[in-house]
Design an enzyme around this catalytic site. Structure first.
Site, PDB file in Angstrom:
ATOM      1  N   SER A 146       0.813  -1.217   0.000  1.00 40.16           N
ATOM      2  CA  SER A 146       0.000   0.000   0.000  1.00 40.16           C
ATOM      3  C   SER A 146       0.836   1.251   0.000  1.00 40.16           C
ATOM      4  CB  SER A 146      -0.826   0.073   1.282  1.00 40.16           C
ATOM      5  OG  SER A 146      -1.693  -0.975   1.392  1.00 40.16           O
ATOM      6  N   HIS A 168      -0.869  -2.483  -7.090  1.00 38.15           N
ATOM      7  CA  HIS A 168      -1.635  -2.125  -5.894  1.00 38.15           C
ATOM      8  C   HIS A 168      -3.137  -2.172  -6.173  1.00 38.15           C
ATOM      9  CE1 HIS A 168      -2.656   1.122  -2.662  1.00 38.15           C
ATOM     10  NE2 HIS A 168      -2.842  -0.097  -2.199  1.00 38.15           N
ATOM     11  N   GLU A 171      -3.244   0.476  -9.065  1.00 37.13           N
ATOM     12  CA  GLU A 171      -2.123   1.427  -9.211  1.00 37.13           C
ATOM     13  C   GLU A 171      -0.894   0.606  -9.574  1.00 37.13           C
ATOM     14  OE1 GLU A 171      -1.674   5.314  -6.347  1.00 37.13           O
ATOM     15  OE2 GLU A 171      -1.826   3.424  -5.338  1.00 37.13           O
ATOM     16  N   ASN A 210      -2.786   6.210  -1.225  1.00 40.08           N
ATOM     17  CA  ASN A 210      -2.697   6.347   0.234  1.00 40.08           C
ATOM     18  C   ASN A 210      -2.029   7.631   0.696  1.00 40.08           C
ATOM     19  OD1 ASN A 210      -4.149   4.144   1.277  1.00 40.08           O
ATOM     20  ND2 ASN A 210      -2.579   2.797   0.429  1.00 40.08           N
TER      21      ASN A 210
HETATM   22  N1  CAA Z   1     -15.990  -8.882  -1.546  1.00 42.37           N
HETATM   23  C1  CAA Z   1     -16.647  -9.073  -2.699  1.00 42.37           C
HETATM   24  N2  CAA Z   1     -17.731  -8.350  -3.059  1.00 42.37           N
HETATM   25  C2  CAA Z   1     -18.171  -7.424  -2.193  1.00 42.37           C
HETATM   26  C3  CAA Z   1     -17.537  -7.185  -0.960  1.00 42.37           C
HETATM   27  C4  CAA Z   1     -16.405  -7.966  -0.653  1.00 42.37           C
HETATM   28  N3  CAA Z   1     -15.723  -7.798   0.489  1.00 42.37           N
HETATM   29  N4  CAA Z   1     -18.205  -6.207  -0.313  1.00 42.37           N
HETATM   30  C5  CAA Z   1     -19.222  -5.835  -1.118  1.00 42.37           C
HETATM   31  N5  CAA Z   1     -19.200  -6.573  -2.245  1.00 42.37           N
HETATM   32  C6  CAA Z   1     -20.125  -6.462  -3.371  1.00 42.37           C
HETATM   33  C7  CAA Z   1     -21.499  -6.888  -2.987  1.00 42.37           C
HETATM   34  O1  CAA Z   1     -21.683  -8.272  -3.191  1.00 42.37           O
HETATM   35  C8  CAA Z   1     -22.349  -6.091  -3.945  1.00 42.37           C
HETATM   36  O2  CAA Z   1     -22.327  -6.722  -5.212  1.00 42.37           O
HETATM   37  P1  CAA Z   1     -23.566  -6.597  -6.225  1.00 42.37           P
HETATM   38  O3  CAA Z   1     -23.792  -5.143  -6.460  1.00 42.37           O
HETATM   39  O4  CAA Z   1     -23.033  -7.299  -7.391  1.00 42.37           O
HETATM   40  O5  CAA Z   1     -24.697  -7.249  -5.550  1.00 42.37           O
HETATM   41  C9  CAA Z   1     -21.589  -4.780  -4.115  1.00 42.37           C
HETATM   42  O6  CAA Z   1     -20.243  -5.084  -3.713  1.00 42.37           O
HETATM   43  C10 CAA Z   1     -22.154  -3.684  -3.263  1.00 42.37           C
HETATM   44  O7  CAA Z   1     -22.165  -4.146  -1.923  1.00 42.37           O
HETATM   45  P2  CAA Z   1     -23.283  -3.810  -0.851  1.00 42.37           P
HETATM   46  O8  CAA Z   1     -24.583  -3.517  -1.562  1.00 42.37           O
HETATM   47  O9  CAA Z   1     -23.282  -4.872   0.189  1.00 42.37           O
HETATM   48  O10 CAA Z   1     -22.740  -2.560  -0.090  1.00 42.37           O
HETATM   49  P3  CAA Z   1     -22.333  -1.127  -0.627  1.00 42.37           P
HETATM   50  O11 CAA Z   1     -23.174  -0.663  -1.749  1.00 42.37           O
HETATM   51  O12 CAA Z   1     -22.213  -0.322   0.598  1.00 42.37           O
HETATM   52  O13 CAA Z   1     -20.864  -1.334  -1.227  1.00 42.37           O
HETATM   53  C11 CAA Z   1     -18.540  -1.225  -0.939  1.00 42.37           C
HETATM   54  C12 CAA Z   1     -19.836  -1.896  -0.495  1.00 42.37           C
HETATM   55  C13 CAA Z   1     -18.272  -1.530  -2.407  1.00 42.37           C
HETATM   56  C14 CAA Z   1     -17.445  -1.825  -0.088  1.00 42.37           C
HETATM   57  C15 CAA Z   1     -18.685   0.326  -0.743  1.00 42.37           C
HETATM   58  O14 CAA Z   1     -19.079   0.582   0.580  1.00 42.37           O
HETATM   59  C16 CAA Z   1     -17.404   1.068  -1.023  1.00 42.37           C
HETATM   60  O15 CAA Z   1     -17.080   1.358  -2.171  1.00 42.37           O
HETATM   61  N6  CAA Z   1     -16.675   1.431   0.051  1.00 42.37           N
HETATM   62  C17 CAA Z   1     -15.411   2.146  -0.092  1.00 42.37           C
HETATM   63  C18 CAA Z   1     -14.340   1.194  -0.518  1.00 42.37           C
HETATM   64  C19 CAA Z   1     -13.009   1.864  -0.653  1.00 42.37           C
HETATM   65  O16 CAA Z   1     -12.836   3.061  -0.473  1.00 42.37           O
HETATM   66  N7  CAA Z   1     -12.005   1.054  -0.974  1.00 42.37           N
HETATM   67  C20 CAA Z   1     -10.645   1.508  -1.056  1.00 42.37           C
HETATM   68  C21 CAA Z   1      -9.990   1.264   0.284  1.00 42.37           C
HETATM   69  S1  CAA Z   1      -8.353   1.856   0.297  1.00 42.37           S
HETATM   70  C22 CAA Z   1      -7.463   0.654  -0.464  1.00 42.37           C
HETATM   71  O17 CAA Z   1      -7.940  -0.382  -0.836  1.00 42.37           O
HETATM   72  C23 CAA Z   1      -6.014   0.944  -0.653  1.00 42.37           C
HETATM   73  C24 CAA Z   1      -5.160   0.646   0.505  1.00 42.37           C
HETATM   74  O18 CAA Z   1      -3.962   0.398   0.212  1.00 42.37           O
HETATM   75  C25 CAA Z   1      -5.552   0.682   1.916  1.00 42.37           C
HETATM   76  P1  NAD Z   2      -4.442  -9.322   6.108  1.00 40.62           P
HETATM   77  O1  NAD Z   2      -3.948  -9.158   7.504  1.00 40.62           O
HETATM   78  O2  NAD Z   2      -5.890  -9.499   5.844  1.00 40.62           O
HETATM   79  O3  NAD Z   2      -3.691 -10.562   5.405  1.00 40.62           O
HETATM   80  C1  NAD Z   2      -2.311 -10.752   5.401  1.00 40.62           C
HETATM   81  C2  NAD Z   2      -2.057 -12.241   5.199  1.00 40.62           C
HETATM   82  O4  NAD Z   2      -0.671 -12.427   4.941  1.00 40.62           O
HETATM   83  C3  NAD Z   2      -2.393 -13.076   6.442  1.00 40.62           C
HETATM   84  O5  NAD Z   2      -3.235 -14.155   6.058  1.00 40.62           O
HETATM   85  C4  NAD Z   2      -1.025 -13.565   6.936  1.00 40.62           C
HETATM   86  O6  NAD Z   2      -1.072 -14.848   7.531  1.00 40.62           O
HETATM   87  C5  NAD Z   2      -0.254 -13.587   5.607  1.00 40.62           C
HETATM   88  N1  NAD Z   2       1.197 -13.540   5.784  1.00 40.62           N
HETATM   89  C6  NAD Z   2       1.920 -12.804   6.661  1.00 40.62           C
HETATM   90  N2  NAD Z   2       3.235 -13.046   6.493  1.00 40.62           N
HETATM   91  C7  NAD Z   2       3.345 -13.954   5.490  1.00 40.62           C
HETATM   92  C8  NAD Z   2       4.439 -14.626   4.876  1.00 40.62           C
HETATM   93  N3  NAD Z   2       5.688 -14.397   5.274  1.00 40.62           N
HETATM   94  N4  NAD Z   2       4.183 -15.498   3.882  1.00 40.62           N
HETATM   95  C9  NAD Z   2       2.914 -15.753   3.481  1.00 40.62           C
HETATM   96  N5  NAD Z   2       1.829 -15.154   4.041  1.00 40.62           N
HETATM   97  C10 NAD Z   2       2.049 -14.275   5.033  1.00 40.62           C
HETATM   98  O7  NAD Z   2      -3.877  -8.057   5.310  1.00 40.62           O
HETATM   99  P2  NAD Z   2      -4.440  -7.402   3.954  1.00 40.62           P
HETATM  100  O8  NAD Z   2      -5.389  -6.338   4.311  1.00 40.62           O
HETATM  101  O9  NAD Z   2      -4.824  -8.478   3.029  1.00 40.62           O
HETATM  102  O10 NAD Z   2      -3.120  -6.675   3.431  1.00 40.62           O
HETATM  103  C11 NAD Z   2      -2.115  -7.374   2.728  1.00 40.62           C
HETATM  104  C12 NAD Z   2      -1.256  -6.405   1.944  1.00 40.62           C
HETATM  105  O11 NAD Z   2      -2.083  -5.687   1.020  1.00 40.62           O
HETATM  106  C13 NAD Z   2      -0.514  -5.360   2.771  1.00 40.62           C
HETATM  107  O12 NAD Z   2       0.720  -5.067   2.172  1.00 40.62           O
HETATM  108  C14 NAD Z   2      -1.454  -4.168   2.664  1.00 40.62           C
HETATM  109  O13 NAD Z   2      -0.819  -2.949   2.890  1.00 40.62           O
HETATM  110  C15 NAD Z   2      -1.925  -4.300   1.241  1.00 40.62           C
HETATM  111  N6  NAD Z   2      -3.201  -3.641   0.940  1.00 40.62           N
HETATM  112  C16 NAD Z   2      -4.201  -3.644   1.859  1.00 40.62           C
HETATM  113  C17 NAD Z   2      -5.411  -3.040   1.546  1.00 40.62           C
HETATM  114  C18 NAD Z   2      -6.545  -3.031   2.514  1.00 40.62           C
HETATM  115  O14 NAD Z   2      -7.509  -2.296   2.317  1.00 40.62           O
HETATM  116  N7  NAD Z   2      -6.513  -3.834   3.579  1.00 40.62           N
HETATM  117  C19 NAD Z   2      -5.595  -2.450   0.296  1.00 40.62           C
HETATM  118  C20 NAD Z   2      -4.557  -2.492  -0.643  1.00 40.62           C
HETATM  119  C21 NAD Z   2      -3.356  -3.084  -0.301  1.00 40.62           C
END
Ligand code: CAA
Ligand code: NAD
Length: 283
Positions: free
Chosen positions: A119, A140, A152, A190
């Protein structure tokens, strides 16, 4: 580069999602985690997701079985000797990722691409753990992977054009949209998202409003699908903290300092949805 087999490392929320979209696109997927039970948990999540597609009439039972037959469970990184690309989605920690990439470099065929779903961590530094930095790249995905369109793509200093092109092509084959960004801490996603989440945690910490009110303001006022505290729980508070630490360390600017409340929750094991408790409680 003709990629047919993939290894996904980490069967957590991101790894299982990445593995699912790869298997659905017809790739053979080695799903790897530290223990067999973690792999099985990831496969269980995938199976449930696919069953929902069947229930909704978007997939037949036979198609679901075909997708599930594309998986090979793995607890040994040596299995990477069979694949054309590895996508690593283990924890957001440089030490862990460097160790994995060093090991992969020994086993994966010379032509194999080693991608990380990190991330925020520098791709160039991950690549330095290998003797093939030209084949290391950031891929990503966004959470939840089956739903979100963006990937990304981040080149390290040495990533070759050929590898970039292959990863862009593969991303499109997964019905995702690739966007290229440069190798800076947090990339674009991020760098922009996580300070907003951190600031939302500060507003809670300082008593500006309740958690529900903070989320409601951002949902209704900015049209975000989830409020920032709900989103933090959804991402995982450990991952949020790791990302803020990477931004803070990478830019050295106090504006990226992780909120003490975020640290406290992670220390308590309140990691969000995945642990059953974060800002909210989950059953
Ligand atoms: N896995 C698979 N499918 C999923 C799911 C999951 N975990 N969660 C929801 N869905 C699907 C549902 O099945 C549903 O599908 P259909 O439309 O085909 O029926 C659809 O997504 C919509 O779901 P819901 O109606 O249950 O709920 P919602 O409309 O509130 O949507 C959401 C859920 C898509 C998660 C929405 O809340 C959303 O877009 N949230 C923001 C997500 C976001 O910002 N993601 C980026 C996070 S940051 C990141 O990823 C980067 C990082 O490095 C941290
Ligand atoms: P998570 O905690 O759900 O899963 C991580 C998994 O990795 C666990 O099942 C753990 O047992 C496994 N693991 C740890 N060390 C390991 C190793 N040495 N070999 C094999 N498996 C190992 O975490 P996550 O949310 O799936 O995040 C995973 C990666 O994806 C991180 O780098 C995170 O920054 C990135 N990421 C996360 C998100 C998010 O929204 N959570 C979005 C984009 C990218």
């Amino acid at each position: 580069m003709d990629i047919k087999k993939v290894m996904v490392i980490g069967a957590g929320q991101m790894g299982s999602g990445i593995a699912q979209v790869c298997a659905q696109a017809g790739y053979i997927v080695y799903l790897n985690d530290l223990k067999e039970e973690f792999v099985q948990k990831g496969l269980g999540v995938i199976s449930k997701n696919l069953s929902r597609q069947v229930t909704k009439g978007r997939m037949t039972e036979e198609e679901k079985d075909k997708v599930l037959s594309n998986f090979i469970p793995s607890t040994n990184l040596q299995d990477s000797e069979n694949v054309g690309i590895v996508i690593e989605a283990a924890v957001e920690n440089m030490e862990v990722k460097s160790k994995i990439f060093k090991e992969l470099d020994q086993y994966a065929p010379n032509h194999a691409i080693l991608a990380s779903n990190t991330s925020s961590l520098p791709i160039t530094e991950i690549a330095a753990a290998t003797k093939r930095p030209e084949k290391v790249i950031g891929m990503h995905f966004m959470n939840p992977v089956p739903v979100m369109k963006l990937v990304e793509i981040i080149r390290g200093l040495a990533t070759s054009d050929e590898v970039y092109q292959a990863v862009e092509d593969m991303t499109k084959s997964l019905s995702k949209i690739p966007v290229e960004v440069n190798d800076f801490p947090g990339f674009v996603s991020n760098r922009v998202l996580m300070p907003m989440i951190n600031e939302a945690i500060y507003t809670l910490y300082e008593g500006v409003a309740t958690k529900e009110a903070i989320d409601e303001v951002m949902k209704l006022g900015m049209n975000h699908p989830m409020g920032p505290l709900t989103l933090a729980d959804f991402i995982g508070l450990d991952t949020c903290l790791y990302i803020m630490e990477t931004l803070h360390e990478g830019f050295g600017d106090d504006k990226y300092r992780p909120c003490p409340l975020l640290r406290k929750y992670v220390k308590a094991g309140w990691l969000g949805k995945k642990s059953g408790r974060g800002f909210y409680i989950y059953n």
